[in-house]
Design a protein around this motif. Structure first.
Motif, PDB file in Angstrom:
ATOM      1  N   THR A 158       0.867  -1.180   0.000  1.00  0.00           N
ATOM      2  CA  THR A 158       0.000   0.000   0.000  1.00  0.00           C
ATOM      3  C   THR A 158       0.896   1.219   0.000  1.00  0.00           C
ATOM      4  O   THR A 158       2.124   1.105   0.045  1.00  0.00           O
ATOM      5  N   PHE A 159       0.276   2.414  -0.022  1.00  0.00           N
ATOM      6  CA  PHE A 159       1.061   3.632   0.094  1.00  0.00           C
ATOM      7  C   PHE A 159       1.583   3.760   1.529  1.00  0.00           C
ATOM      8  O   PHE A 159       0.922   3.371   2.494  1.00  0.00           O
ATOM      9  N   PHE A 160       2.753   4.345   1.654  1.00  0.00           N
ATOM     10  CA  PHE A 160       3.474   4.488   2.917  1.00  0.00           C
ATOM     11  C   PHE A 160       2.613   5.028   4.074  1.00  0.00           C
ATOM     12  O   PHE A 160       2.724   4.587   5.221  1.00  0.00           O
ATOM     13  N   ALA A 161       1.742   6.010   3.780  1.00  0.00           N
ATOM     14  CA  ALA A 161       1.002   6.698   4.848  1.00  0.00           C
ATOM     15  C   ALA A 161       0.140   5.745   5.671  1.00  0.00           C
ATOM     16  O   ALA A 161      -0.106   5.999   6.861  1.00  0.00           O
ATOM     17  N   THR A 162      -0.328   4.654   5.058  1.00  0.00           N
ATOM     18  CA  THR A 162      -1.181   3.710   5.781  1.00  0.00           C
ATOM     19  C   THR A 162      -0.475   3.229   7.057  1.00  0.00           C
ATOM     20  O   THR A 162      -1.055   3.238   8.149  1.00  0.00           O
ATOM     21  N   ALA A 163       0.773   2.808   6.910  1.00  0.00           N
ATOM     22  CA  ALA A 163       1.510   2.278   8.062  1.00  0.00           C
ATOM     23  C   ALA A 163       2.157   3.392   8.879  1.00  0.00           C
ATOM     24  O   ALA A 163       2.255   3.306  10.107  1.00  0.00           O
ATOM     25  N   ALA A 164       2.594   4.457   8.216  1.00  0.00           N
ATOM     26  CA  ALA A 164       3.255   5.558   8.930  1.00  0.00           C
ATOM     27  C   ALA A 164       2.316   6.168   9.966  1.00  0.00           C
ATOM     28  O   ALA A 164       2.744   6.574  11.052  1.00  0.00           O
TER      29      ALA A 164
END
Ligand SMILES: *Cc1c(COP(=O)(O)O)cnc(C)c1O
Length: 379
Positions: free
Chosen positions: A85-91
Motif C-alpha cells: 500500500t502507500f506508505f502513509a497507511t503504516a506511517a
C-alpha cells in the motif's frame, strides 16, 4: 502521441468557469479556513456516501492519524495493515505511537487478504486498516466477521476509493471510521492537499473535529493533544464543484478500463501483461489501472513506454515491511511473498476520466509491439 499517466489540466478546462466562481466566492467571503464552505462540503460528502458524519482535514495522511487518535490507539496497541500500500497507511500507526503489524495481500486484487488478518490477530490488536487499493474495495464480509469475533476496530483507508462500492454500500461506510484523501490525482482531487474522516458515530466525529484544531474546545482549552489539520475553504469550494461531477468521472474511468480490457484481449498478450482482477461484489473506481507484467519484463517495458511518450508508474516498488525506516520492526525479505512479487510485476498505465480511445490504443499497441520485439530478440 503523448499519453500522460494523469492529466489534471483537461478537467480544469472543462470546469474552469465553475471553479473560478467558487474561488472568487471564497476570497470575497474573507473566510478561508474551515467555516461555511467546509461545512457545506462535509454535508454534501456525507450525503453522497450515505454516512452520518464527514470531517474535513488537511490530507489523507492526517485523516488516518486523526482516526487512530479518535479511537485512542497508541503505545502498546497493534494495528494490522497491508504491506502492499502507500506508505502513509503504516506511517500513521507509527505516528500514533502504536505498532503496525503487516499482512500480505490477495495475488489477484492486491487488496489485504482476510486470512492474513486472521493469522495476525493478538490480544493487542486494536484495529485493522483496510486499504481499498487502486479504487476497488477489499473483501469486507470476512473482515467484518473477524472484527466481531475479536473486537477490533475497522479503519478504512479509502484514499484511492472515493465513490467505490461494496455490496451496494460506498467505501467510507464500511468500517468504524474511514479516511479519504483529495490529493489531486485521487478520484475526487483538490488543487492542493485535502482529506476527510467519515463515521456514523457522533462522538468519534466530534473528537476528530476537535483534534484537527489542536484538540481545542472551547477556545484555548485543550482536553486532547491535537494539532493543526484544518481544511482550506478554497479547497472545499473547488471540491464541491467536482463532487457534483464525480459520478460522471467514475463512469468515464470504468469505461476507459473496459476499453483497456478489450484492447488487451484483442492483442492476446496473455500472461505477458494482464490487469488485476475486478471483483463482482462491488463497483471498482479505477483510481489506477494496474497490470502485472510477467517474466521480469516490467522495468524494460516501462522504459519502452516512456520512450514512446507514455506515462507509466510503479505503485509500489518496495513493500512497507522492507522500507528502511521500518527496519526496527524486524521484518525480512520473503516474509510476504505475494506483496514482494507484486512489487516486481505491477505497472500502472495512464488513467483519468478524460483519457481517449486513440490514446489507449497507442498505449496497448506500444505494449504489444514491445512483446513482439522481445519474441524476435529471443528467437
Ligand atoms: C494518497 C494516499 C494516502 C495519503 O493521502 P495524502 O492526502 O497524500 O496524505 C493514504 N493512503 C493511500 C492508500 C493513498 O493512496
Amino acid at each position: 502521441m503523448q499519453v500522460p499517466l494523469f492529466d489534471m489540466r483537461v478537467q480544469y478546462r472543462g470546469l474552469q468557469k465553475s471553479i473560478e466562481d467558487a474561488v472568487h466566492r471564497v476570497l470575497a467571503s474573507g473566510q478561508v479556513i474551515l467555516g461555511p464552505e467546509v461545512e457545506a462540503f462535509e454535508k454534501e460528502v456525507a450525503q453522497y456516501l450515505g454516512v452520518g458524519y464527514a470531517v474535513g482535514c488537511a490530507s489523507g495522511s492526517d485523516a488516518l492519524l486523526l482516526a487512530l487518535k479518535a479511537l485512542d490507539i497508541g503505545p502498546g496497541d497493534e494495528v494490522i495493515v497491508p504491506t502492499f500500500t502507500f506508505f502513509a497507511t503504516a506511517a500513521s500507526v507509527v505516528r500514533a505511537g502504536a505498532t503496525p503489524v503487516f499482512a500480505d495481500v490477495e495475488p489477484d486484487t492486491a487488496n489485504i487478504h482476510p486470512r492474513e488478518i486472521a493469522e495476525r490477530v493478538t490480544a493487542r490488536t486494536k484495529a485493522v486498516i483496510v486499504v481499498h487499493l487502486f479504487g476497488q474495495c477489499a473483501d469486507m464480509e470476512p473482515i467484518w466477521r473477524l472484527a466481531e469475533r475479536h473486537g477490533f476496530y475497522i479503519l478504512e483507508d479509502a484514499a484511492q476509493a472515493f465513490g467505490a462500492e461494496y455490496q451496494g454500500k460506498k467505501a467510507g461506510t464500511l468500517g468504524h471510521l474511514a479516511c479519504f484523501s483529495f490529493y489531486p490525482t485521487k478520484n475526487l482531487g483538490a488543487c492542493g492537499d485535502a482529506g476527510m474522516v467519515t463515521t456514523n458515530d457522533p462522538d468519534w466525529a466530534a473528537r476528530v473535529a476537535r483534534l484537527r484544531v489542536h484538540g481545542m474546545e472551547p477556545k484555548y482549552y485543550h482536553p486532547d493533544l491535537g494539532w493543526n489539520s484544518r481544511l482550506d475553504a478554497l479547497q472545499a469550494a473547488i471540491l464541491r464543484v467536482k463532487l457534483a461531477w464525480v459520478e460522471r468521472f467514475l463512469d468515464a474511468r470504468r469505461a476507459a478500463a473496459r476499453r483497456y480490457q478489450e484492447l488487451l484481449e484483442h492483442e492476446k498478450l496473455g500472461y505477458d501483461l494482464y490487469p488485476l482482477a475486478v471483483r463482482s461484489y462491488g463497483k471498482h473506481t479505477f483510481n489506477q489501472y494496474v497490470v502485472r507484467v510477467a517474466h521480469g519484463q516490467r522495468d524494460a517495458l516501462m522504459r519502452h513506454l516512456q520512450l514512446h511518450g507514455i506515462g507509466a508508474e510503479i505503485y509500489y516498488p518496495l513493500p512497507l515491511h522492507l522500507q528502511p525506516c521500518f527496519r526496527q520492526l524486524g521484518y525480512r525479505g520473503g516474509d510476504f511473498p505475494t506483496s514482494e512479487q507484486l512489487c516486481q510485476e505491477v505497472l500502472a498505465l495512464p488513467m483519468y476520466p478524460e483519457l481517449t480511445y486513440p490514446q489507449q490504443k497507442h498505449v496497448i499497441h506500444t505494449c504489444a509491439a514491445y512483446f513482439r520485439q522481445e519474441v524476435r530478440l529471443a528467437a
